[in-house]
Write a protein that holds these residues in place. Structure first.
Motif, PDB file in Angstrom:
ATOM      1  N   LYS A 114       0.876  -1.150   0.126  1.00  0.00           N
ATOM      2  CA  LYS A 114      -0.200  -0.050   0.008  1.00  0.00           C
ATOM      3  C   LYS A 114       1.013   1.192   0.115  1.00  0.00           C
ATOM      4  N   ILE A 115       0.145   2.440  -0.435  1.00  0.00           N
ATOM      5  CA  ILE A 115       0.697   3.711  -0.274  1.00  0.00           C
ATOM      6  C   ILE A 115      -0.089   4.596   0.503  1.00  0.00           C
ATOM      7  N   THR A 116       0.361   5.313   1.499  1.00  0.00           N
ATOM      8  CA  THR A 116      -0.308   6.043   2.283  1.00  0.00           C
ATOM      9  C   THR A 116      -0.040   7.638   2.194  1.00  0.00           C
ATOM     10  N   PHE A 117      -1.240   8.440   1.955  1.00  0.00           N
ATOM     11  CA  PHE A 117      -1.213   9.548   1.476  1.00  0.00           C
ATOM     12  C   PHE A 117      -1.835  10.411   2.742  1.00  0.00           C
ATOM     13  N   LYS A 118      -1.181  11.565   3.096  1.00  0.00           N
ATOM     14  CA  LYS A 118      -1.813  12.698   4.130  1.00  0.00           C
ATOM     15  C   LYS A 118      -3.014  13.372   3.287  1.00  0.00           C
ATOM     16  N   ILE A 119      -4.009  13.080   3.870  1.00  0.00           N
ATOM     17  CA  ILE A 119      -5.399  13.870   3.520  1.00  0.00           C
ATOM     18  C   ILE A 119      -5.289  15.633   3.598  1.00  0.00           C
ATOM     19  N   SER A 120      -4.443  15.888   4.568  1.00  0.00           N
ATOM     20  CA  SER A 120      -4.105  17.338   4.827  1.00  0.00           C
ATOM     21  C   SER A 120      -3.623  18.115   3.607  1.00  0.00           C
ATOM     22  N   GLU A 121      -2.758  17.344   2.902  1.00  0.00           N
ATOM     23  CA  GLU A 121      -2.095  17.990   1.743  1.00  0.00           C
ATOM     24  C   GLU A 121      -2.955  18.018   0.673  1.00  0.00           C
ATOM     25  N   PHE A 122      -4.089  17.054   0.518  1.00  0.00           N
ATOM     26  CA  PHE A 122      -4.967  17.535  -0.515  1.00  0.00           C
ATOM     27  C   PHE A 122      -5.775  18.729  -0.121  1.00  0.00           C
ATOM     28  N   LYS A 123      -6.420  18.643   1.359  1.00  0.00           N
ATOM     29  CA  LYS A 123      -7.102  19.726   1.585  1.00  0.00           C
ATOM     30  C   LYS A 123      -6.561  21.065   1.493  1.00  0.00           C
ATOM     31  N   LYS A 124      -5.009  21.378   1.570  1.00  0.00           N
ATOM     32  CA  LYS A 124      -4.553  22.564   1.352  1.00  0.00           C
ATOM     33  C   LYS A 124      -4.859  23.127   0.135  1.00  0.00           C
ATOM     34  N   GLN A 125      -5.109  22.295  -0.976  1.00  0.00           N
ATOM     35  CA  GLN A 125      -4.943  22.993  -2.267  1.00  0.00           C
ATOM     36  C   GLN A 125      -6.511  23.387  -2.573  1.00  0.00           C
ATOM     37  N   ASN A 126      -6.353  24.571  -3.631  1.00  0.00           N
ATOM     38  CA  ASN A 126      -7.551  25.066  -3.982  1.00  0.00           C
ATOM     39  C   ASN A 126      -8.729  24.324  -4.652  1.00  0.00           C
ATOM     40  N   ASN A 127      -7.928  23.402  -5.344  1.00  0.00           N
ATOM     41  CA  ASN A 127      -8.965  22.334  -6.035  1.00  0.00           C
ATOM     42  C   ASN A 127      -8.673  20.891  -5.674  1.00  0.00           C
ATOM     43  N   PRO A 128      -9.050  20.335  -4.296  1.00  0.00           N
ATOM     44  CA  PRO A 128      -8.580  19.109  -4.226  1.00  0.00           C
ATOM     45  C   PRO A 128      -8.846  18.036  -5.192  1.00  0.00           C
ATOM     46  N   LYS A 129     -10.099  18.100  -5.721  1.00  0.00           N
ATOM     47  CA  LYS A 129     -10.490  17.114  -6.907  1.00  0.00           C
ATOM     48  C   LYS A 129      -9.569  16.765  -7.950  1.00  0.00           C
ATOM     49  N   ALA A 130      -8.985  18.130  -8.324  1.00  0.00           N
ATOM     50  CA  ALA A 130      -7.970  18.153  -9.504  1.00  0.00           C
ATOM     51  C   ALA A 130      -6.770  17.286  -9.105  1.00  0.00           C
ATOM     52  N   TYR A 131      -6.250  17.404  -7.734  1.00  0.00           N
ATOM     53  CA  TYR A 131      -5.338  16.877  -7.455  1.00  0.00           C
ATOM     54  C   TYR A 131      -5.440  15.337  -7.047  1.00  0.00           C
ATOM     55  N   LEU A 132      -6.624  14.941  -6.661  1.00  0.00           N
ATOM     56  CA  LEU A 132      -6.908  13.473  -6.347  1.00  0.00           C
ATOM     57  C   LEU A 132      -7.160  12.986  -7.919  1.00  0.00           C
ATOM     58  N   PHE A 133      -7.497  13.415  -8.738  1.00  0.00           N
ATOM     59  CA  PHE A 133      -7.625  12.972 -10.199  1.00  0.00           C
ATOM     60  C   PHE A 133      -6.179  12.700 -10.610  1.00  0.00           C
ATOM     61  N   GLU A 134      -5.268  13.738 -10.604  1.00  0.00           N
ATOM     62  CA  GLU A 134      -3.933  13.673 -11.028  1.00  0.00           C
ATOM     63  C   GLU A 134      -3.144  12.386 -10.361  1.00  0.00           C
ATOM     64  N   VAL A 135      -3.460  12.273  -9.295  1.00  0.00           N
ATOM     65  CA  VAL A 135      -2.548  11.246  -8.312  1.00  0.00           C
ATOM     66  C   VAL A 135      -3.118   9.800  -8.680  1.00  0.00           C
ATOM     67  N   PHE A 136      -4.607   9.688  -8.567  1.00  0.00           N
ATOM     68  CA  PHE A 136      -5.244   8.279  -8.775  1.00  0.00           C
ATOM     69  C   PHE A 136      -5.646   8.055 -10.169  1.00  0.00           C
ATOM     70  N   LYS A 137      -5.588   8.778 -11.180  1.00  0.00           N
ATOM     71  CA  LYS A 137      -6.252   8.590 -12.356  1.00  0.00           C
ATOM     72  C   LYS A 137      -5.608   7.165 -13.067  1.00  0.00           C
ATOM     73  N   ASP A 138      -4.640   6.786 -12.798  1.00  0.00           N
ATOM     74  CA  ASP A 138      -3.858   5.556 -13.427  1.00  0.00           C
ATOM     75  C   ASP A 138      -4.248   4.311 -12.555  1.00  0.00           C
ATOM     76  N   TYR A 139      -5.370   4.311 -11.523  1.00  0.00           N
ATOM     77  CA  TYR A 139      -5.651   3.056 -10.933  1.00  0.00           C
ATOM     78  C   TYR A 139      -7.044   2.684 -11.341  1.00  0.00           C
ATOM     79  N   GLY A 140      -7.785   3.296 -12.222  1.00  0.00           N
ATOM     80  CA  GLY A 140      -8.994   2.724 -12.580  1.00  0.00           C
ATOM     81  C   GLY A 140     -10.140   3.352 -12.055  1.00  0.00           C
ATOM     82  N   PHE A 141      -9.951   4.479 -11.103  1.00  0.00           N
ATOM     83  CA  PHE A 141     -10.955   4.903 -10.254  1.00  0.00           C
ATOM     84  C   PHE A 141     -12.138   5.720 -11.331  1.00  0.00           C
ATOM     85  N   THR A 142     -13.306   5.741 -11.388  1.00  0.00           N
ATOM     86  CA  THR A 142     -14.041   6.490 -12.321  1.00  0.00           C
ATOM     87  C   THR A 142     -15.101   7.477 -11.488  1.00  0.00           C
ATOM     88  N   GLU A 143     -15.588   6.974 -10.037  1.00  0.00           N
ATOM     89  CA  GLU A 143     -16.466   7.801  -9.314  1.00  0.00           C
ATOM     90  C   GLU A 143     -15.807   8.845  -8.699  1.00  0.00           C
TER      91      GLU A 143
END
Length: 436
Positions: A246-275
């Motif tokens: 597993k890889i562990t990510f700090k939630i606080s770092e996503f929340k610091k961003q103006n657009n957390p969704k964009a960062y979540l997409f870029e980090v996890f887009k290659d792992y098959g998530f769609t929702e």
């Protein structure tokens, strides 16, 4: 076109001049032209042809054509016959996807077994535009809009700078023969519909469509470079721990961003998530909630997100017949040996009294209701309560295994030994159990 290709290879793909190359050839005009061009450039090439058995005699004639071409050029050729429809039915995917999976798997196997350094495909500029429009029509991120990569691991597309018109003109000027796939004319497939109905209208509107598109590709690629640099800096702060499972990510770092969704997409887009709304909701939801794709799971655990491959449960108990046996587990190699001395138990090594063990031992997943006596503590505890007290994540709980003697737990593997099997002053024979 020959001189243009030579210049392109020398400038951008010089490694092709020095390595063994396998050309994926269908018999159509694109791959036939690529074969002739590479042959004239004296590249070290062989051919690989897939017979998908979808068009009866036409498919067989394509194979014969490729073998004859290889013979005429005095180069090596490999062919493989596939039950494409059966594969599609078994895996519940489309015929086109089945053909894609079968051919790329076979190409990889050929390259690995026979020592080919690169696999060439005959994709050109029009294919690139079609791929862009397909991805655009279905919805995609920036990567889907940058077209087909010229180099993707072992796969190389040296004809991407050239249009379909360039390819056909070269074939006609040099009196080349090629096969025509009748299925390419059917507009029931999205790519063919775009090729025959949509792109001609776009080219009528803009005769320089391919050049304009290439400029767009270059701009998007430049933007992609900026995003890549930004994400590298972000991940340096966001990734907390990288482990085998597993890889562990700090939630606080996503929340610091103006657009957390964009960062979540870029980090996890290659792992098959769609929702993606569900993924965003993990930032605020309770611990233990998760989102799954076909291959991975993203779990909220306290103030972190845990990314892991979907855990494959152990389907059968693993028997250990004697101490000479070594067992592969998801955590490592489980070994047994006799020893005269004892060090402190830790998460990877325990010492037990041999006389208390009853072989065969069993390695199995933990179950609700399992109870053990944690080493160093008085009394018993439910395994589930132990996990809760240790603040284990859902992923860690699911992947936990037990070493048992009969129905009695000897070790919560890689975590805590059971006190009932401890070595005492009355112990005559000691067994060291180690996870390597």
């Amino acid at each position: 076109m020959l001189n243009q290709l030579k210049k392109h290879i020398d400038n951008r793909l010089d490694f092709l001049n020095k390595n063994r190359l396998l050309i994926a050839i269908s018999g159509g005009v694109d791959s036939v032209v690529l074969t002739h061009l590479c042959h004239q450039l004296n590249l070290d090439i062989s051919l690989a042809h897939c017979n998908f058995n979808l068009r009866g005699k036409e498919s067989d004639d394509d194979e014969k054509f490729v073998l004859q071409l290889a013979d005429d050029l005095n180069i090596e050729a490999f062919t493989e016959s596939f039950n494409t429809e059966g594969y599609a039915s078994e895996h519940k995917i489309s015929i086109q996807m089945s053909a894609r999976e079968l051919r790329y798997y076979w190409f990889d196997e050929l390259a690995l077994q026979l020592g080919f350094d690169y696999i060439l495909t005959a994709h050109h500029a029009d294919d690139n535009l079609e791929t862009f429009l397909i991805n655009f029509s279905r919805g995609t991120g920036l990567d889907g809009l940058t077209g087909i990569p010229e180099i993707n691991n072992k796969f190389v597309r040296p004809l991407l700078p050239f249009s379909r018109e360039h390819v056909i003109d070269y074939a006609k000027a040099n009196n080349l023969k090629w096969r025509v796939d009748s299925s390419n004319e059917s507009t029931k497939y999205l790519r063919n519909k775009l090729r025959h109905e949509v792109i001609p209208i776009l080219k009528e509107i803009n005769p320089s469509l391919l050049q304009s598109y290439q400029g767009t590709i270059n701009n998007l690629s430049d933007s992609g470079d900026i995003i890549e640099d930004t994400m590298e800096l972000f991940l340096n702060d966001a990734i907390d721990v990288i482990e085998d499972n597993k890889i562990t990510f700090k939630i606080s770092e996503f929340k610091k961003q103006n657009n957390p969704k964009a960062y979540l997409f870029e980090v996890f887009k290659d792992y098959g998530f769609t929702e993606w709304n569900d993924v965003v909701n993990l930032l605020e939801t309770q611990s233990g909630k998760y989102v799954v794709s076909n291959t991975h799971r993203l779990i909220k655990h306290r103030d972190t997100l845990l990314l892991s491959e979907l855990f494959l449960e152990v389907q059968e108990d693993i028997l250990i017949l004697d101490i000479n046996q070594e067992i592969e587990t998801p955590f490592g190699l489980l070994t047994f040996s006799k020893t005269n001395g004892v060090s402190l138990n830790d998460t990877t090594t325990i010492y037990v009294d041999e006389s208390l063990l009853k072989f065969p031992l069993v390695v199995r997943p933990w179950k609700i209701g399992d109870v053990f006596f944690p080493f160093g503590m008085k009394g018993k505890k439910k395994v589930s309560k132990y996990f809760k007290d240790e603040k284990l994540s859902l992923l860690d709980k699911e992947s936990s295994l037990l070493l048992c003697s009969g129905n009695t737990i000897v070790w919560v593997i890689n975590r805590r030994a059971d006190n009932r099997f401890r070595v005492t002053e009355n112990t005559e024979n000691i067994i060291k159990i180690e996870l390597k």
